[in-house]
Structure formats: C-alpha cells, structure tokens
Design a protein around this motif. Structure first.
Motif, PDB file in Angstrom:
ATOM      1  N   GLN A 189     -20.270 -26.420 -40.479  1.00 26.42           N
ATOM      2  CA  GLN A 189     -19.417 -25.309 -40.909  1.00 26.42           C
ATOM      3  C   GLN A 189     -19.985 -24.627 -42.150  1.00 26.42           C
ATOM      4  OE1 GLN A 189     -15.273 -26.317 -41.308  1.00 26.42           O
ATOM      5  NE2 GLN A 189     -14.758 -24.378 -42.282  1.00 26.42           N
ATOM      6  N   ARG A 192     -22.989 -22.529 -41.170  1.00 24.70           N
ATOM      7  CA  ARG A 192     -22.592 -21.281 -40.505  1.00 24.70           C
ATOM      8  C   ARG A 192     -21.980 -20.296 -41.494  1.00 24.70           C
ATOM      9  NH1 ARG A 192     -25.841 -22.094 -36.455  1.00 24.70           N
ATOM     10  NH2 ARG A 192     -25.287 -23.856 -35.152  1.00 24.70           N
ATOM     11  N   GLU A 193     -21.071 -20.792 -42.344  1.00 22.83           N
ATOM     12  CA  GLU A 193     -20.374 -19.901 -43.281  1.00 22.83           C
ATOM     13  C   GLU A 193     -21.340 -19.280 -44.280  1.00 22.83           C
ATOM     14  OE1 GLU A 193     -17.319 -22.279 -45.010  1.00 22.83           O
ATOM     15  OE2 GLU A 193     -15.944 -22.026 -43.297  1.00 22.83           O
ATOM     16  N   GLN A 194     -22.317 -20.057 -44.753  1.00 22.37           N
ATOM     17  CA  GLN A 194     -23.245 -19.544 -45.761  1.00 22.37           C
ATOM     18  C   GLN A 194     -24.521 -18.986 -45.137  1.00 22.37           C
ATOM     19  OE1 GLN A 194     -23.813 -21.859 -49.285  1.00 22.37           O
ATOM     20  NE2 GLN A 194     -21.766 -22.745 -49.217  1.00 22.37           N
ATOM     21  N   ARG A 195     -24.586 -19.001 -43.834  1.00 24.11           N
ATOM     22  CA  ARG A 195     -25.746 -18.491 -43.117  1.00 24.11           C
ATOM     23  C   ARG A 195     -27.055 -19.105 -43.657  1.00 24.11           C
ATOM     24  NH1 ARG A 195     -25.455 -14.856 -39.581  1.00 24.11           N
ATOM     25  NH2 ARG A 195     -27.497 -13.937 -40.023  1.00 24.11           N
TER      26      ARG A 195
END
Length: 199
Positions: A189, A192-195
């Motif tokens: 997660q 994904r959130e911080q790429r």
C-alpha cells in the motif's frame, strides 16, 4: 537478553526478511529481533534509494502486530558514514549489561564479510547468524585466514528457501508486475500510495 539485529536498506522490506527474523527468533530463542534500516550504506552510494523515512515507515508497517519484532532508528538518526559495525556497537551500547547480540545476515554477506569495513571488530562485537543458501558456497579456510576465529562466532540457520530480493521487487513494480504476497499488504500500500520505484 538475547537480541537479534537485522540490518538492511529494506527498500522494500519483504516476506523473506520477515521469515528470516521469525526463524532466527524461534531457532535461537531470542527475546526480540530489531529491524535496523540503514541510513546511507556506503556500498550503495550512487544507487537510487528511497528516503530513509519512507523505508522506516515500510518496516514499521511490515512488522506491525508482531510483539517480538521491533524497529530501531539507530542508523537513520545518526550522521554517516553508515557502517554496519558502528550500528551494531550503538545497539550493543543500548542493551542491558550481559545481553547476547546476534547479527543476522545472508550467506552471501558472510562470504563477502572480509571486504566489510572493520569486519574483525564486527566479529568480536556480536555473534553472526547466517542463513544457509544452496547457491552460496562458503570457503571456511579462506574466511578463517582473513578473519581468524570467525567460524566459532558464526551460527548457520536453515530456513525456508525463497528467491525474493528487494532489487527484483523494485523492478517488478517499475514494470507493472505484481508484488502481492511477496511484500506485506501494508508495505504494498505504501509503495502504491507513494508511487515508489516508478521512474
């Protein structure tokens, strides 16, 4: 206390790290295993590295809910250079007198130990615990020549064999391949959130 240290960049931390920590905790009857994210490892200068705070957050997410795994910021909160031997000494200084300290490493790291900064001092500061791997052959004669007395300071552990590596996971993320089940869901997660790892 019997204390394990698992150091690394943890970019990202994955289930191989967690299994190693859990197996060492169980097999060596440790009280706790500390994950110690590296500040700026000298051997990785010039390589892209996620910010320390991001790596710390991923480790915290990975070990959440396990009361015998803990996070130590000893390395990321000090000025560099960040050598393993200095980090281990800092952790030792924080422990109660008489504590036994076990530094967890892969067999490949043990094989390369003579090239590490002040390796002889590391050997005298803690016990070394190496995870056996069929693809890594240890030349004990050569290791003993470089670091006399090393064999007596090393414990070899068997553990489930997993071919998971952080550099491979970063490439999988970069190319859009799944990493589910290879990293804890909370770590995925954050990625994904911080790429992370998408250039």
């Amino acid at each position: 206390m019997r204390v394990g240290i698992l150091g690394g960049t943890f970019d990202p931390p994955h289930i191989g790290h967690l299994i190693l920590a859990e197996e060492a905790w169980f097999q060596l009857q440790l009280d706790i295993v500390y994950f110690v994210p590296a500040g700026t490892p000298p051997h990785k200068r010039g390589q892209p590295l996620s910010p320390a705070e991001t790596r710390v957050a991923m480790v915290a997410a990975a070990i959440a809910g396990n009361d015998h795994l803990a996070l130590l910021r000893s390395d990321v909160d000090r000025p560099g250079p960040h050598y393993t031997v200095d980090m281990v000494q800092i952790v030792r200084n924080q422990l109660p007198a008489g504590s036994e300290l076990f530094f967890l490493m892969g067999a490949d790291s043990l094989r390369d130990l003579p090239t590490w900064y002040q390796a002889a001092r590391l050997v005298t500061t803690c016990r070394l615990v190496a995870l056996t791997r069929p693809d890594v052959e240890l030349d004990w004669v050569k290791l003993e020549q470089a670091l006399p007395g090393l064999r007596q300071r090393v414990t070899l552990l068997d553990m489930p064999e997993l071919e998971i590596a952080s550099n491979v996971l970063r490439e999988r993320v970069r190319t859009g391949q799944p990493v589910r089940y290879q990293v804890p869901a909370a770590v995925e997660q954050i990625i994904r959130e911080q790429r992370l790892y998408v250039f």
